[in-house]
Design a protein around this motif. Structure first.
Motif, short mmCIF file in Angstrom:
data_model
loop_
_atom_site.label_atom_id
_atom_site.label_comp_id
_atom_site.label_asym_id
_atom_site.label_seq_id
_atom_site.Cartn_x
_atom_site.Cartn_y
_atom_site.Cartn_z
N VAL A 426 0.83 -1.21 0.00
CA VAL A 426 0.00 0.00 0.00
C VAL A 426 0.86 1.26 0.00
O VAL A 426 0.62 2.21 -0.75
CB VAL A 426 -0.96 0.00 1.21
CG1 VAL A 426 -1.77 1.29 1.26
CG2 VAL A 426 -1.88 -1.21 1.16
N PHE A 427 1.89 1.26 0.84
CA PHE A 427 2.77 2.44 0.94
C PHE A 427 3.54 2.65 -0.36
O PHE A 427 3.61 3.78 -0.88
CB PHE A 427 3.73 2.26 2.12
CG PHE A 427 4.70 3.39 2.30
CD1 PHE A 427 4.32 4.57 2.92
CD2 PHE A 427 6.02 3.27 1.85
CE1 PHE A 427 5.22 5.62 3.09
CE2 PHE A 427 6.93 4.31 2.01
CZ PHE A 427 6.53 5.49 2.63
N VAL A 428 4.12 1.60 -0.89
CA VAL A 428 4.91 1.72 -2.11
C VAL A 428 4.04 2.20 -3.26
O VAL A 428 4.43 3.10 -4.03
CB VAL A 428 5.57 0.37 -2.45
CG1 VAL A 428 6.08 0.36 -3.89
CG2 VAL A 428 6.73 0.10 -1.49
N ARG A 429 2.86 1.66 -3.40
CA ARG A 429 1.98 2.09 -4.50
C ARG A 429 1.51 3.53 -4.31
O ARG A 429 1.30 4.25 -5.29
CB ARG A 429 0.79 1.15 -4.60
CG ARG A 429 1.13 -0.25 -5.14
CD ARG A 429 -0.13 -1.08 -5.39
NE ARG A 429 0.18 -2.34 -6.03
CZ ARG A 429 0.30 -3.50 -5.38
NH1 ARG A 429 0.15 -3.53 -4.06
NH2 ARG A 429 0.57 -4.61 -6.03
N ARG A 430 1.33 3.94 -3.07
CA ARG A 430 0.87 5.31 -2.82
C ARG A 430 1.89 6.32 -3.32
O ARG A 430 1.52 7.34 -3.92
CB ARG A 430 0.62 5.50 -1.33
CG ARG A 430 0.22 6.93 -0.94
CD ARG A 430 0.02 7.06 0.55
NE ARG A 430 -1.04 6.17 1.02
CZ ARG A 430 -1.29 5.90 2.30
NH1 ARG A 430 -0.53 6.44 3.24
NH2 ARG A 430 -2.27 5.08 2.63
N TRP A 431 3.17 6.03 -3.09
CA TRP A 431 4.20 7.03 -3.40
C TRP A 431 4.92 6.80 -4.71
O TRP A 431 5.64 7.69 -5.18
CB TRP A 431 5.20 7.09 -2.23
CG TRP A 431 4.55 7.66 -1.00
CD1 TRP A 431 4.17 6.98 0.12
CD2 TRP A 431 4.18 9.02 -0.78
NE1 TRP A 431 3.58 7.81 1.02
CE2 TRP A 431 3.58 9.09 0.50
CE3 TRP A 431 4.30 10.18 -1.53
CZ2 TRP A 431 3.10 10.27 1.04
CZ3 TRP A 431 3.82 11.37 -1.00
CH2 TRP A 431 3.23 11.41 0.27
N LEU A 432 4.74 5.62 -5.31
CA LEU A 432 5.36 5.34 -6.61
C LEU A 432 4.27 4.95 -7.60
O LEU A 432 3.97 3.77 -7.79
CB LEU A 432 6.40 4.22 -6.50
CG LEU A 432 7.60 4.47 -5.57
CD1 LEU A 432 8.53 3.27 -5.57
CD2 LEU A 432 8.35 5.74 -5.95
N PRO A 433 3.65 5.92 -8.25
CA PRO A 433 2.52 5.62 -9.15
C PRO A 433 2.87 4.63 -10.24
O PRO A 433 2.00 3.86 -10.68
CB PRO A 433 2.18 7.00 -9.74
CG PRO A 433 2.67 7.98 -8.73
CD PRO A 433 3.90 7.36 -8.13
N ALA A 434 4.12 4.61 -10.71
CA ALA A 434 4.49 3.70 -11.80
C ALA A 434 4.33 2.24 -11.42
O ALA A 434 4.21 1.37 -12.29
CB ALA A 434 5.93 3.98 -12.23
N LEU A 435 4.33 1.96 -10.11
CA LEU A 435 4.24 0.57 -9.66
C LEU A 435 2.81 0.14 -9.34
O LEU A 435 2.59 -1.02 -8.96
CB LEU A 435 5.11 0.36 -8.41
CG LEU A 435 6.61 0.60 -8.58
CD1 LEU A 435 7.36 0.20 -7.31
CD2 LEU A 435 7.17 -0.17 -9.78
N ARG A 436 1.86 1.01 -9.48
CA ARG A 436 0.49 0.68 -9.07
C ARG A 436 -0.12 -0.44 -9.89
O ARG A 436 -1.02 -1.14 -9.43
CB ARG A 436 -0.39 1.93 -9.13
CG ARG A 436 -0.04 2.94 -8.04
CD ARG A 436 -0.80 4.24 -8.19
NE ARG A 436 -0.36 5.19 -7.17
CZ ARG A 436 -0.68 6.47 -7.16
NH1 ARG A 436 -1.45 6.98 -8.12
NH2 ARG A 436 -0.23 7.27 -6.20
#
Length: 531
Positions: A426-436
């Motif tokens: 959740v945290f990674v996707r929140r701050w790195l849109p390319a990984l969503r």
């Protein structure tokens, strides 16, 4: 008329202000804050620190106006400002709180002390943290800390009397208040210079916390009333920490709250809560971190050079000659290739804050797999952290880089940290849109994803997301081996005892795992007050 000059530095409050209370008991007071270009030109200074300070100063000015006084904002170097004030209207004494700041503020304070001695001006410096000047023996430090935080809070006398600013130093626009009027000249009272005029980078985190005592009291109330129930177990998680942590660290660093009022308010709330209330455990842990806050600042007070050189000189030369500017630039840009690291950098740029475990991970990644010396990394993070506190910052930078000589090597694997503390991403996707768009199985190691899947999810490693700068496992293993080999040398081991004697904690907190080792507390303290 004889008056006392009260110099506000990192103590923008009226409550528990020992210097102002001491001055006001003796004579009328003139309250000043000084914007010192040389200090704001230091490499650890940032626009967000300046803006936060001005917000706090403006609120203090308004509080003094309600009492019939003002906060006079002066622009110039401290000694020159004092000289001009004394020439225009001699003051009987100078009052301020003690400060354990960076090397520039230490040099400034020494210059002010010399100026006072040469002119027969008494400078009253009042402690505001549990830090002891000219400490001779760490064995008595814990008792001194308890005495400081347990003492009655300073109270302003009734009928506070204010001196007028000398006419020669009044702003050109006499109808405007000193915090609102335009300043002209090198040393005048008036509006603060624009940040760009001080050479500060124009970037400022758009979602940083706002300065001032009102915001500090709001954060304190919400923490004591509710958020402290999440403190234990929540402060390690990058997702929960923004609300589980107290978020009081920038207000303590800028002096909008005093350490004493913070400890006392917390202990009073603990005493009032029923047994079994989750907030009791959280607040008790918080008080412990306030203790460690001062423990680290004491290190810098006792050894100012640790801001610039290894605490253990046996580690000199370990990384200095192998600086890799490309690795550093990629780290700062959030292009390390490790998603949790890059997500933390993105959050830091947006908010000026990340929680303690993520701070420690950033330093560990810089120091071990990227093999970067702590000084330049520390300057970057000093500017990035809104709550930058030099005493804590530089001690922790060295501790997590393995150059103190007295702490266990702490190496954080960013992939493991992601799986442990952000298992759903959740945290990674929140701050790195390319990984969503990526599924969970590839989220924390996207460079392993086959090109066919990269095309399916519309993500290209090396373009949309970075390729890791080094092989994490290999680079970390080699880095640890180099540090441990140096640590094992007889001459390096022999020098450890003197560092423990000078800087090691004497506190032995009990835990469920048994008696903690000396200086165990830093494992739980937040890098740069990120509590």
């Amino acid at each position: 008329m004889s008056y006392g000059l009260v110099w506000f530095k990192r103590d923008f409050r009226l409550a528990d202000h020992g210097a102002l209370a001491a001055a006001a008991r003796q004579r009328p007071v003139l309250c000043v804050a000084i914007v010192e270009p040389s200090l704001w030109g230091q490499p650890d200074a940032a626009r967000q620190h300046y803006a936060f300070m001005l917000e706090s100063a403006r609120e203090l000015h308004a509080a003094l106006r309600r009492l019939g006084g003002r906060l006079h904002l002066m622009v110039g170097e401290a000694v020159a400002v004092l000289d001009r004030l004394r020439a225009a209207a001699p003051f009987a004494a100078l009052y301020s709180h003690e400060e354990t700041g960076n090397g520039a503020s230490y040099a400034r304070d020494r210059a002010v002390a010399a100026w006072c001695r040469a002119r027969g001006v008494r400078w009253h410096e009042v402690p505001q943290f549990g830090v002891v000047r000219r400490l001779a023996d760490r064995d008595r430090w814990q008792a001194a800390w308890e005495a400081q935080v347990g003492a009655p809070q300073a109270v302003l006398p009734a009928g506070l009397s204010f001196a007028a600013l000398p006419a020669a130093l009044q702003p050109n626009d006499a109808a405007a208040g000193p915090m609102d009027s335009v300043a002209e000249g090198a040393i005048v009272a008036g509006r603060a210079p624009e940040a760009v005029a001080l050479g500060l980078d124009p970037f400022e985190p758009p979602r940083r916390q706002q300065g001032g005592r009102r915001a500090a009291l709001d954060a304190l109330a919400s923490f004591l009333d509710a958020r402290s129930g999440q403190y234990r177990g929540g402060i390690s998680s990058p997702l929960k920490a923004p609300t589980a942590c107290s978020r009081l660290s920038p207000y303590l660093a800028c002096g909008c709250l005093s350490l004493r009022e913070l400890v006392q308010a917390t202990r009073e709330r603990i005493a009032a809560l029923p047994q079994g209330d989750r907030r009791r455990a959280g607040l008790s842990a918080f008080v412990s971190r306030l203790y460690w806050h001062c423990h680290f600042i004491q290190k810098l007070e006792s050894e100012p050079a640790l801001e610039f050189r290894n605490l253990h000189r046996g580690y000199d030369g370990l990384r200095e000659a192998e600086w890799n500017p490309a690795h550093f630039a990629a780290l700062v840009a959030g292009r390390s290739g490790w998603p949790l690291v890059d997500a933390c950098v993105a959050m830091l740029r947006e908010t000026g804050w990340i929680n303690f475990r993520m701070r420690a991970m950033l330093v560990s990644v810089a120091a071990y797999p990227l093999w970067l010396h702590w000084r330049e990394v520390g300057l970057w993070l000093a500017r990035a952290f809104l709550d930058y506190e030099p005493g804590i910052h530089w001690s922790q930078m060295q501790m997590h880089s393995g150059t103190t000589g007295i702490n266990t090597t702490r190496v954080y694997n960013p992939i493991k940290q992601a799986r442990d503390h952000d298992p759903q991403g959740v945290f990674v996707r929140r701050w790195l849109p390319a990984l969503r768009r990526l599924p969970d199985e590839w989220l924390f190691e996207p460079w392993r994803m086959p090109e066919s899947l990269q095309a399916r999810y519309g993500v290209r490693v090396g373009e949309d997301i970075a390729q890791p700068l080094v092989d994490l496992e290999t680079a970390t293993r080699l880095a640890k081996a180099r540090v441990h080999a140096l640590r094992a040398r007889p001459e390096v081991r022999a020098a450890k005892a003197a560092i423990v004697e000078r800087h090691g904690s004497r506190k032995r907190p009990e835990s469920r795992r048994g008696r903690a080792r000396a200086d165990a507390g830093p494992a739980a303290v937040q890098l740069d007050l990120g509590f």
